[in-house]
Design an enzyme around this catalytic site. Structure first.
Site: not given
Ligand SMILES: *Cc1c(COP(=O)(O)O)cnc(C)c1O
Length: 407
Positions: A141, A226, A255
């Site tokens: 994700f 990420d 986050k």
């Molecule tokens: C939550 C998340 C995102 C997206 O972040 P947003 O602030 O909602 O755009 C991207 N990568 C990972 C691994 C995430 O957990």
């Protein structure tokens, strides 16, 4: 005399909001530390942490101070000018990580969008048009922009919007041979979460990450981590890559970095950063003084042995209690994750029922998360008190007992 406005209620959501969320039946109005109160004054224990965002709980006094002090000085100035909080935070991140350069934006998706565009740009400048392929893992994700859902390996988020960006290949997470088979001189980047968060708290193997680094070097491809969910102390290290000793070329952070204030960052080296020359990429709010002031205070607190070791110690408390509950009630088959990013895998009879566990917890005044339909996720404040952990786990056990005896 004007009429008193009608009180805000949950039903207003269905009447006025785009229906892309299905929020819980109550409305939180106030939070302090790891406790939250709803409209009726009911107090809940917060093990959800705003989806791994509230790294220091709610209304941490040093974050409130940083935000309100900056609020009286300068809120926004745009990137036509720079500002002190941006530069202070950038220096702190450079000092604390592999990075030599920082780009600020406002969300995880935007940080990844910047990372993917930078990787494409670097490959384009150095090697030409053909080197544009991005490889990512199934069940990953990376956010909800169209490029990031296309790169991520979950078609439920990317199908149904027409033609997708091209040059994206998906591989099985933790399968090095599978990655090796699809990598070529056309590969411009490999992107991975050190622990797959949204799809079930699945950690990468040490040998896999080391192997991915080697393959990237062999094919002149960039390695992007990420760390939107794993970063900023969540796993017990400032960033998860530090635990593995595998250094990426680009890292994205969001986050937890703002503790609830929207801010995100893309970290990289100066050689790569040079490809984002003036005008190549940008964002209006990126690096705004409010977000940077909060994030600077937050990282100053989190990046200390006390807090990071505290995260590891709290992990052990959660793991021991959840493991015991899993055995006693037959609900969980495995407890996964590191630090305060913990996934409880539901056992066979409970597969697909994470939503029911969340609802049962809510009835006991406890906020928890799911990570897909089969995993209950815990992502509380990194500094949650032991008393709050204990109270929350007691509430969780009551919920689990009720759920499993009802059958
Ligand atoms: C939550 C998340 C995102 C997206 O972040 P947003 O602030 O909602 O755009 C991207 N990568 C990972 C691994 C995430 O957990």
């Amino acid at each position: 005399m004007s009429a008193k406005p009608a009180p805000i209620q949950r039903a207003d959501f269905d009447q006025f909001m785009v229906p892309n969320y299905a929020p819980a039946p109550f409305i939180p109005v106030r939070g302090l530390g790891s406790r939250v109160w709803d409209q009726s004054g009911r107090e809940l224990v917060d093990f959800a942490g705003g989806i791994a965002v509230n790294a220091l709980g709610h209304c941490h006094p040093r974050l409130v101070e940083a935000l309100t002090e900056q609020a009286g000085k300068l809120w926004h100035i745009s990137n036509v000018f720079t500002n002190e909080p941006t530069l202070r935070l950038a220096k702190r991140l450079v000092d604390a990580t592999f990075a030599e350069r920082v780009f600020f934006c406002n969300s995880g998706a935007e940080a990844n969008e910047a990372a993917f565009k930078l990787a494409r740009r670097v490959a384009h400048d150095r090697f030409g048009e053909d080197k544009h392929e991005i490889i990512s893992a199934y069940n990953s994700f990376h956010g909800r922009t169209f490029f990031t859902v296309s790169v991520a390996g979950q078609t439920k988020y990317s199908d149904g919007f027409g033609p997708k960006p091209q040059g994206i290949t998906h591989v099985t997470y933790n399968d090095l041979a599978g990655l090796e088979a699809v990598m070529s001189d056309r590969t411009c980047a490999v992107v991975l979460e050190p622990i797959q968060g949204e799809s079930g708290i699945r950690p990468a193997d040490q040998a896999y990450l080391e192997g991915v680094r080697r393959l990237c070097d062999k094919h002149n491809a960039l390695l992007i981590f990420d760390e939107v969910q794993t970063g900023v102390g969540r796993t017990g290290d400032l960033y998860a890559y530090m635990h593995h000793g595998v250094v990426p070329d680009i890292l994205t952070s969001a986050k937890g970095i703002g503790g609830g204030f929207p801010i995100a960052a893309m970290l990289t080296t100066s050689a790569l950063a040079a490809h984002f020359s003036v005008g190549v990429h940008g964002t209006t709010y990126g690096g705004n003084p409010l977000g940077c002031a909060v994030a600077d205070a937050l990282i100053e607190i989190v990046n200390t042995p006390e807090v990071l070791n505290g995260v590891k110690a709290r992990h052990e408390i959660f793991r021991a209690r959840l493991q015991r509950m899993g055995e006693q009630y037959g609900l969980f088959s495995e407890i996964r994750g590191r630090g305060l990013l913990i996934g409880a895998q539901l056992s066979e009879p409970w597969l697909g029922k994470a939503g029911q566990v969340l609802a049962a917890a809510e009835k006991e005044a406890l906020m928890v998360l799911q990570a897909g339909p089969d995993v209950v996720r815990f992502a509380p404040s990194l500094v949650i008190d032991e008393a709050d952990i204990d109270e929350g786990l007691q509430r969780f056990e009551r919920a689990v007992a009720r759920l499993t005896t009802q059958g």
